[in-house]
Scaffold this motif. Structure first.
Motif, PDB file in Angstrom:
ATOM      1  N   ARG A 144     -10.095  23.852 -40.697  1.00 24.51           N
ATOM      2  CA  ARG A 144     -11.112  23.306 -39.788  1.00 24.51           C
ATOM      3  C   ARG A 144     -12.375  24.165 -39.807  1.00 24.51           C
ATOM      4  NH1 ARG A 144      -9.835  18.168 -38.074  1.00 24.51           N
ATOM      5  NH2 ARG A 144     -10.550  18.458 -35.974  1.00 24.51           N
ATOM      6  N   ALA A 145     -12.199  25.479 -39.821  1.00 23.76           N
ATOM      7  CA  ALA A 145     -13.359  26.379 -39.859  1.00 23.76           C
ATOM      8  C   ALA A 145     -14.140  26.209 -41.162  1.00 23.76           C
ATOM      9  CB  ALA A 145     -12.897  27.830 -39.697  1.00 23.76           C
ATOM     10  N   GLU A 146     -13.421  26.055 -42.277  1.00 23.15           N
ATOM     11  CA  GLU A 146     -14.091  25.861 -43.569  1.00 23.15           C
ATOM     12  C   GLU A 146     -14.892  24.558 -43.583  1.00 23.15           C
ATOM     13  OE1 GLU A 146     -10.855  26.090 -46.356  1.00 23.15           O
ATOM     14  OE2 GLU A 146     -10.749  28.291 -46.215  1.00 23.15           O
ATOM     15  N   TRP A 147     -14.267  23.480 -43.105  1.00 20.59           N
ATOM     16  CA  TRP A 147     -14.963  22.191 -43.083  1.00 20.59           C
ATOM     17  C   TRP A 147     -16.158  22.246 -42.131  1.00 20.59           C
ATOM     18  CZ3 TRP A 147     -13.491  16.825 -44.459  1.00 20.59           C
ATOM     19  CH2 TRP A 147     -12.676  16.792 -45.597  1.00 20.59           C
ATOM     20  N   PHE A 148     -15.960  22.859 -40.985  1.00 15.12           N
ATOM     21  CA  PHE A 148     -17.048  22.969 -40.016  1.00 15.12           C
ATOM     22  C   PHE A 148     -18.232  23.678 -40.666  1.00 15.12           C
ATOM     23  CE2 PHE A 148     -19.495  24.464 -36.438  1.00 15.12           C
ATOM     24  CZ  PHE A 148     -19.298  23.519 -35.442  1.00 15.12           C
TER      25      PHE A 148
ATOM     26  N   GLU B 255     -21.057  12.950 -38.998  1.00 14.28           N
ATOM     27  CA  GLU B 255     -20.875  11.717 -39.779  1.00 14.28           C
ATOM     28  C   GLU B 255     -20.521  12.055 -41.228  1.00 14.28           C
ATOM     29  OE1 GLU B 255     -23.205   7.580 -40.945  1.00 14.28           O
ATOM     30  OE2 GLU B 255     -24.350   9.259 -40.155  1.00 14.28           O
ATOM     31  N   ALA B 256     -21.194  13.025 -41.813  1.00 12.06           N
ATOM     32  CA  ALA B 256     -20.902  13.436 -43.186  1.00 12.06           C
ATOM     33  C   ALA B 256     -19.472  13.986 -43.285  1.00 12.06           C
ATOM     34  CB  ALA B 256     -21.915  14.471 -43.657  1.00 12.06           C
ATOM     35  N   LEU B 257     -19.068  14.793 -42.321  1.00 10.52           N
ATOM     36  CA  LEU B 257     -17.708  15.334 -42.285  1.00 10.52           C
ATOM     37  C   LEU B 257     -16.695  14.196 -42.185  1.00 10.52           C
ATOM     38  CD1 LEU B 257     -16.415  18.353 -40.289  1.00 10.52           C
ATOM     39  CD2 LEU B 257     -15.197  16.195 -40.216  1.00 10.52           C
ATOM     40  N   TRP B 258     -16.950  13.273 -41.283  1.00 13.87           N
ATOM     41  CA  TRP B 258     -16.053  12.136 -41.055  1.00 13.87           C
ATOM     42  C   TRP B 258     -15.898  11.305 -42.323  1.00 13.87           C
ATOM     43  CZ3 TRP B 258     -12.568  10.531 -37.724  1.00 13.87           C
ATOM     44  CH2 TRP B 258     -12.197   9.192 -37.721  1.00 13.87           C
TER      45      TRP B 258
END
Length: 171
Positions: free
Chosen positions: A69-73, A90-93
């Motif tokens: 989660r930290a990496e994606w954030f 939105e890009a993450l989603w």
């Protein structure tokens, strides 16, 4: 839109998304190979394992989840301000749900020509209406739902009777 309203909207969206994701993960059935869920060949639980099981030991620890989660954030916090704007989220989603989006596209493209026609796009809901229009008037109404429930009850009664008949034969 005022910033407070934008924040409230973003918080609501994130809450709804999170609740939906947790609900899907929580309801995944661990039958078969251990990771088959509601979506057939792997489903939500398989995707969960693929994303979070960093050391590929078949288990997911809270540490693995937190690290991912930290990496994606960090990856999607484009302006590096320690928060995700609605656009960044939105890009993450979209990245997180790309596989599901491709599968949905493929279901709408049964001939596999890599394009979805209007007819292919309309077909699933056309089938939905046809299957639920119990009185054949071309619309789904409360009356159709009532008739559907009656049919389910009758089918359930028949199944119960069949089960009773089968069990009496086995005795």
């Amino acid at each position: 839109m005022p910033s407070k309203a934008m924040l409230a909207l973003a918080a609501l969206a994130i809450t709804a998304i999170g609740a939906g994701a947790l609900s899907n993960i929580a309801s995944a059935d661990e039958g078969g190979d251990g990771w088959r869920g509601r979506h057939g060949n792997g489903g939500m639980m398989r995707n969960f394992m693929e994303r979070y099981d960093a050391n590929k030991d078949g288990k997911v620890s809270q540490e693995e989840i937190d690290t991912n989660r930290a990496e994606w954030f960090a990856k999607f916090d484009v302006d590096k301000n320690g928060t995700l704007s609605l656009q960044e989220f939105e890009a993450l989603w979209m990245e997180a749900h790309r596989v599901e989006m491709v599968r949905a596209f493929q279901k709408l493209d049964p001939n596999g020509d890599a394009v979805v026609t209007l007819e292919e796009y309309k077909e699933p809901l056309s089938r939905f209406v046809a299957n639920r229009d119990r009185n054949g008037d071309g619309v789904i109404s409360k009356d159709d739902r009532r008739k559907g429930m009656e049919l389910k009850r009758r089918d359930g009664d028949r199944k119960d009777r069949k089960d009773d008949d089968d069990s009496s034969k086995q005795q």
